[in-house]
Design a protein around this motif. Structure first.
Motif, PDB file in Angstrom:
ATOM      1  N   SER A  11      -0.719  -0.725   7.439  1.00  0.00           N
ATOM      2  CA  SER A  11      -1.490  -0.132   8.528  1.00  0.00           C
ATOM      3  C   SER A  11      -0.583   0.348   9.656  1.00  0.00           C
ATOM      4  O   SER A  11       0.360  -0.339  10.027  1.00  0.00           O
ATOM      5  CB  SER A  11      -2.490  -1.144   9.091  1.00  0.00           C
ATOM      6  OG  SER A  11      -3.159  -0.597  10.202  1.00  0.00           O
ATOM      7  N   ARG A  16      -4.107  -3.241  14.651  1.00  0.00           N
ATOM      8  CA  ARG A  16      -4.266  -3.612  13.250  1.00  0.00           C
ATOM      9  C   ARG A  16      -4.536  -5.110  13.074  1.00  0.00           C
ATOM     10  O   ARG A  16      -3.895  -5.941  13.707  1.00  0.00           O
ATOM     11  CB  ARG A  16      -3.054  -3.161  12.454  1.00  0.00           C
ATOM     12  CG  ARG A  16      -1.740  -3.695  12.949  1.00  0.00           C
ATOM     13  CD  ARG A  16      -0.598  -2.836  12.483  1.00  0.00           C
ATOM     14  NE  ARG A  16       0.656  -3.533  12.714  1.00  0.00           N
ATOM     15  CZ  ARG A  16       1.695  -3.431  11.942  1.00  0.00           C
ATOM     16  NH1 ARG A  16       1.662  -2.634  10.894  1.00  0.00           N
ATOM     17  NH2 ARG A  16       2.787  -4.100  12.205  1.00  0.00           N
ATOM     18  N   GLY A  18      -4.967  -6.445   9.731  1.00  0.00           N
ATOM     19  CA  GLY A  18      -4.469  -6.883   8.431  1.00  0.00           C
ATOM     20  C   GLY A  18      -3.141  -7.594   8.494  1.00  0.00           C
ATOM     21  O   GLY A  18      -2.783  -8.320   7.554  1.00  0.00           O
ATOM     22  N   GLY A  83      -5.748  -2.597   3.355  1.00  0.00           N
ATOM     23  CA  GLY A  83      -7.027  -2.362   3.988  1.00  0.00           C
ATOM     24  C   GLY A  83      -7.731  -1.236   3.250  1.00  0.00           C
ATOM     25  O   GLY A  83      -7.191  -0.663   2.298  1.00  0.00           O
ATOM     26  N   GLU A  84      -8.923  -0.944   3.694  1.00  0.00           N
ATOM     27  CA  GLU A  84      -9.712   0.091   3.029  1.00  0.00           C
ATOM     28  C   GLU A  84     -10.077   1.170   4.041  1.00  0.00           C
ATOM     29  O   GLU A  84     -10.685   0.885   5.064  1.00  0.00           O
ATOM     30  CB  GLU A  84     -10.981  -0.533   2.454  1.00  0.00           C
ATOM     31  CG  GLU A  84     -11.832   0.438   1.680  1.00  0.00           C
ATOM     32  CD  GLU A  84     -13.007  -0.259   1.022  1.00  0.00           C
ATOM     33  OE1 GLU A  84     -14.134   0.231   1.200  1.00  0.00           O
ATOM     34  OE2 GLU A  84     -12.797  -1.286   0.351  1.00  0.00           O
ATOM     35  N   GLN A  90      -4.828   2.671   2.225  1.00  0.00           N
ATOM     36  CA  GLN A  90      -4.215   3.110   3.481  1.00  0.00           C
ATOM     37  C   GLN A  90      -3.108   4.121   3.195  1.00  0.00           C
ATOM     38  O   GLN A  90      -2.254   3.895   2.331  1.00  0.00           O
ATOM     39  CB  GLN A  90      -3.598   1.919   4.210  1.00  0.00           C
ATOM     40  CG  GLN A  90      -4.608   0.934   4.697  1.00  0.00           C
ATOM     41  CD  GLN A  90      -3.961  -0.383   5.057  1.00  0.00           C
ATOM     42  OE1 GLN A  90      -3.126  -0.897   4.338  1.00  0.00           O
ATOM     43  NE2 GLN A  90      -4.376  -0.933   6.177  1.00  0.00           N
ATOM     44  N   SER A 113      -6.708  -7.754  -0.393  1.00  0.00           N
ATOM     45  CA  SER A 113      -7.395  -6.716   0.375  1.00  0.00           C
ATOM     46  C   SER A 113      -8.164  -7.338   1.535  1.00  0.00           C
ATOM     47  O   SER A 113      -8.469  -8.535   1.530  1.00  0.00           O
ATOM     48  CB  SER A 113      -8.342  -5.914  -0.520  1.00  0.00           C
ATOM     49  OG  SER A 113      -9.384  -6.743  -1.006  1.00  0.00           O
ATOM     50  N   TYR A 114      -8.472  -6.492   2.506  1.00  0.00           N
ATOM     51  CA  TYR A 114      -9.208  -6.968   3.676  1.00  0.00           C
ATOM     52  C   TYR A 114      -9.980  -5.818   4.294  1.00  0.00           C
ATOM     53  O   TYR A 114      -9.686  -4.643   4.057  1.00  0.00           O
ATOM     54  CB  TYR A 114      -8.249  -7.551   4.726  1.00  0.00           C
ATOM     55  CG  TYR A 114      -7.358  -6.513   5.355  1.00  0.00           C
ATOM     56  CD1 TYR A 114      -7.733  -5.868   6.534  1.00  0.00           C
ATOM     57  CD2 TYR A 114      -6.161  -6.148   4.762  1.00  0.00           C
ATOM     58  CE1 TYR A 114      -6.931  -4.882   7.098  1.00  0.00           C
ATOM     59  CE2 TYR A 114      -5.354  -5.175   5.323  1.00  0.00           C
ATOM     60  CZ  TYR A 114      -5.747  -4.546   6.494  1.00  0.00           C
ATOM     61  OH  TYR A 114      -4.961  -3.571   7.044  1.00  0.00           O
ATOM     62  N   SER A 115     -10.958  -6.172   5.095  1.00  0.00           N
ATOM     63  CA  SER A 115     -11.656  -5.172   5.905  1.00  0.00           C
ATOM     64  C   SER A 115     -12.362  -5.894   7.045  1.00  0.00           C
ATOM     65  O   SER A 115     -12.445  -7.127   7.081  1.00  0.00           O
ATOM     66  CB  SER A 115     -12.663  -4.378   5.072  1.00  0.00           C
ATOM     67  OG  SER A 115     -13.768  -5.175   4.720  1.00  0.00           O
ATOM     68  N   GLY A 121     -12.472  -4.991   1.562  1.00  0.00           N
ATOM     69  CA  GLY A 121     -11.467  -4.064   1.058  1.00  0.00           C
ATOM     70  C   GLY A 121     -11.367  -4.005  -0.449  1.00  0.00           C
ATOM     71  O   GLY A 121     -10.397  -3.465  -0.981  1.00  0.00           O
ATOM     72  N   GLY A 147     -12.765 -10.720   4.257  1.00  0.00           N
ATOM     73  CA  GLY A 147     -13.617  -9.985   5.170  1.00  0.00           C
ATOM     74  C   GLY A 147     -14.819 -10.807   5.579  1.00  0.00           C
ATOM     75  O   GLY A 147     -15.293 -11.624   4.791  1.00  0.00           O
TER      76      GLY A 147
END
Length: 196
Positions: A11, A16, A18, A83-84, A90, A113-115, A121, A147
């Motif tokens: 990111s 950010r 993440g 991230g998504e 990204q 992954s994350y969001s 994500g 998330g």
């Protein structure tokens, strides 16, 4: 021998979130005895892809590219923290990854992954699975999906609340899966040279 694992994060946002997950994964891998290092795409700051590392004459790649190529070549495994963005990966992480190809070959990779929302994500993580496989990595089946990230990890990357507890329960399997494939890939490379 400690597993040498590079953890990539991509990111470029000023606020950010993440990075919390990236820090958590690095700390978790180190606690298990791995030699884990964060590679932050924003800090490396490669330009948009014009020429891949392999397209530079030997010794003429920009210093940041040369240093990162050496780290990738000598790593045992990789973790991609993604991230998504609009159902996709990204751009910063994708740009950094695309600068290399053969350097990635024959090593395992894991995806976390994350969001900010409840989908964690996972759509981006699914896309990364195909990307990393195409780039010559063995992608492990265990993933982490975090998330909402702000309710899972605090600003110092420490788990918080029920979501943080769930992450703590999921991390050992994720790390065990990566460690198994890391050992297997290293042993096979020592036993037999890759076919290309």
């Amino acid at each position: 021998m400690a597993d040498k694992i590079l953890v990539f994060y991509g990111s470029y946002r000023s606020d950010r979130m993440g990075i919390r997950l990236a820090d958590y994964v690095v700390a978790g891998l180190k606690a298990r005895g791995a030699e884990a290092e964060l590679v932050d795409a924003k800090a490396v700051d490669l330009p948009m892809l014009d020429r891949m590392y392999k397209e530079y004459p030997k010794g003429e790649a920009p210093p940041a590219l040369e240093a990162l190529a050496e780290k990738i070549r000598t790593a045992d495994a990789f973790v991609f923290i993604t991230g998504e963005y609009n159902w996709g990966p990204q751009p910063g992480l994708k740009n950094l990854t695309d600068h290399f190809l053969e350097e990635w070959f024959w090593r395992p990779a894991a995806i976390a992954s994350y969001s900010a929302g409840r989908f964690s994500g996972v759509r981006s993580g699914s896309i990364w699975h195909a990307i990393l496989s195409e780039m010559g990595m063995v992608v492990v089946s265990s993933t982490l999906a975090v998330g909402p990230i702000s309710q899972t990890l605090d600003a110092d990357g420490q788990p918080t609340g029920p979501a943080g507890d769930a992450l703590q329960r999921a991390f050992p399997r994720f790390a065990d899966d990566l460690a198994w494939w890391t050992e297997a890939a290293r042993a096979q490379r020592e036993r037999k040279a890759p076919p290309y």
